[in-house]
Design a protein around this motif. Structure first.
Motif, short mmCIF file in Angstrom:
data_model
loop_
_atom_site.label_atom_id
_atom_site.label_comp_id
_atom_site.label_asym_id
_atom_site.label_seq_id
_atom_site.Cartn_x
_atom_site.Cartn_y
_atom_site.Cartn_z
N GLN A 185 0.82 -1.20 0.00
CA GLN A 185 0.00 0.00 0.00
C GLN A 185 0.86 1.26 0.00
OE1 GLN A 185 -2.18 -0.83 3.55
NE2 GLN A 185 -3.12 -2.66 2.70
N ASP A 186 2.01 1.22 0.67
CA ASP A 186 2.90 2.38 0.68
C ASP A 186 3.44 2.67 -0.73
OD1 ASP A 186 4.27 -0.03 0.76
OD2 ASP A 186 5.66 0.57 2.35
N PHE A 187 3.76 1.62 -1.47
CA PHE A 187 4.21 1.79 -2.85
C PHE A 187 3.10 2.39 -3.71
CE2 PHE A 187 4.28 -0.24 -7.13
CZ PHE A 187 5.34 0.47 -7.66
N VAL A 188 1.89 1.88 -3.57
CA VAL A 188 0.75 2.36 -4.34
C VAL A 188 0.57 3.86 -4.15
CG1 VAL A 188 -1.77 2.31 -4.52
CG2 VAL A 188 -0.47 0.17 -4.48
N PHE A 189 0.54 4.30 -2.89
CA PHE A 189 0.29 5.72 -2.65
C PHE A 189 1.52 6.57 -2.93
CE2 PHE A 189 -3.28 3.82 -0.38
CZ PHE A 189 -4.30 4.55 -0.97
N GLY A 190 2.69 5.96 -2.90
CA GLY A 190 3.88 6.67 -3.37
C GLY A 190 3.78 6.99 -4.85
N VAL A 191 3.32 6.01 -5.63
CA VAL A 191 3.14 6.22 -7.07
C VAL A 191 2.02 7.23 -7.33
CG1 VAL A 191 2.42 5.12 -9.23
CG2 VAL A 191 4.04 3.96 -7.72
N ILE A 192 0.91 7.12 -6.59
CA ILE A 192 -0.20 8.06 -6.77
C ILE A 192 0.26 9.49 -6.46
CG2 ILE A 192 -2.44 8.77 -5.83
CD1 ILE A 192 -3.17 5.83 -5.62
N ALA A 193 1.10 9.64 -5.43
CA ALA A 193 1.61 10.96 -5.10
C ALA A 193 2.40 11.56 -6.26
CB ALA A 193 2.48 10.89 -3.84
N VAL A 194 3.19 10.73 -6.92
CA VAL A 194 3.96 11.20 -8.08
C VAL A 194 3.02 11.57 -9.23
CG1 VAL A 194 5.72 10.64 -9.78
CG2 VAL A 194 5.99 9.86 -7.43
N LEU A 195 2.00 10.74 -9.48
CA LEU A 195 1.03 11.06 -10.53
C LEU A 195 0.31 12.37 -10.23
CD1 LEU A 195 -0.57 7.53 -11.13
CD2 LEU A 195 1.16 8.68 -12.52
N ASP A 196 -0.04 12.56 -8.96
CA ASP A 196 -0.69 13.79 -8.53
C ASP A 196 0.20 14.99 -8.86
OD1 ASP A 196 -2.86 14.87 -6.20
OD2 ASP A 196 -0.96 15.97 -6.26
N TYR A 197 1.48 14.87 -8.58
CA TYR A 197 2.42 15.97 -8.83
C TYR A 197 2.60 16.20 -10.33
CZ TYR A 197 6.52 18.93 -8.53
OH TYR A 197 7.39 19.98 -8.66
N ILE A 198 2.76 15.12 -11.09
CA ILE A 198 2.97 15.24 -12.54
C ILE A 198 1.83 16.02 -13.19
CG2 ILE A 198 2.94 13.92 -14.69
CD1 ILE A 198 4.58 11.79 -13.28
N HIS A 199 0.60 15.75 -12.74
CA HIS A 199 -0.56 16.37 -13.35
C HIS A 199 -0.98 17.68 -12.67
CE1 HIS A 199 -1.25 13.12 -16.18
NE2 HIS A 199 -1.05 12.24 -15.19
N GLY A 200 -0.10 18.22 -11.85
CA GLY A 200 -0.32 19.55 -11.30
C GLY A 200 -1.47 19.66 -10.33
N GLU A 201 -1.65 18.64 -9.49
CA GLU A 201 -2.79 18.66 -8.58
C GLU A 201 -2.39 19.04 -7.16
OE1 GLU A 201 -5.61 15.57 -9.16
OE2 GLU A 201 -5.45 15.67 -11.32
N SER A 202 -2.82 18.29 -6.14
CA SER A 202 -2.75 18.77 -4.75
C SER A 202 -1.34 18.95 -4.21
CB SER A 202 -3.53 17.81 -3.83
OG SER A 202 -2.91 16.54 -3.81
N THR A 203 -0.35 18.22 -4.74
CA THR A 203 1.02 18.31 -4.22
C THR A 203 1.88 19.33 -4.96
OG1 THR A 203 1.68 16.48 -5.65
CG2 THR A 203 1.02 15.92 -3.39
N ARG A 204 1.38 19.86 -6.05
CA ARG A 204 2.20 20.70 -6.95
C ARG A 204 2.12 22.17 -6.55
NH1 ARG A 204 4.00 19.35 -12.15
NH2 ARG A 204 5.45 20.95 -12.86
#
Length: 205
Positions: A185-204
């Motif tokens: 699960q940690d890997f899954v949400f690590g990847v989702i966090a990167v996708l979130d950043y790539i697409h300019g969403e909540s972490t960007r």
């Protein structure tokens, strides 16, 4: 025919389950730019949260934390002259020990849209499980309809990100994530966090 769960964790076996688990990811509202998101389980308890660059103060960095606030994974963009000449952008995910020593656990290769717009986002883990890449993003994260598949591709998706509530999803603030048995699960949400950043969403920022 049922697919046998792969119980080899990418990061830690502490966050692997032998049954399917459904989580809800929700954008944290207290920071306007680069705040991040929280992940809750079926009991509405926070299991993970992600700090974006607005909180960390460093552009391009994201941290995945557990329920106690301890950092599980640090991700940042790899730059430099070599990457500038590549058709892919690379984002690295690291863990660290009690001494602060970083250990590479995965590399996500994001195609540059102008040169490789039809290429998929692919992930290689350390140690490598296959010759070229280990996982691939199938679908489109901004539409909240995607999954992570392994290099065999006929194995069931490791996760699915789909719409939770249409009215809420208009702001992309809420979605659910289905993590398959044996998947970290940690890997899954690590990847989702990167996708979130790539697409300019909540972490960007």
């Amino acid at each position: 025919m049922a697919t046998k769960a792969n119980t080899m964790p990418v990061i830690s076996k502490l966050y692997c389950s032998y049954s399917q688990v459904v989580f809800v990811a929700r954008r944290t509202p207290h920071v306007v730019n680069g705040g991040g998101f929280a992940v809750t389980n079926c009991s509405q308890l926070v299991v993970f949260w992600v700090d974006g660059c607005g909180i960390l103060g460093t552009k391009g960095e994201i941290v995945l934390r557990d329920m106690e606030g301890d950092a599980l994974l640090l991700k940042h963009r790899k730059g430099g002259r070599v990457e500038a000449l590549s058709i892919h952008k690379r984002r690295k995910g690291y863990t660290s020990d009690y001494k602060g020593t970083k250990k590479l656990v995965f590399t996500l290769k994001e195609p540059r849209s102008c040169l490789a717009k039809n290429d998929a986002i692919r992930i290689s883990t350390e140690p490598k499980r296959s010759k070229n890449w280990d996982f691939e993003i199938n679908g489109y994260f901004p539409e909240r309809d995607c999954s992570i598949i392994d290099s065999v591709s006929n194995i069931v998706p490791l996760i699915g990100v789909k719409k939770e509530v249409e009215e809420v999803m208009a702001s992309k603030d809420l979605y659910h994530v289905v993590v398959k048995p044996g998947t970290g699960q940690d890997f899954v949400f690590g990847v989702i966090a990167v996708l979130d950043y790539i697409h300019g969403e909540s972490t960007r920022c």
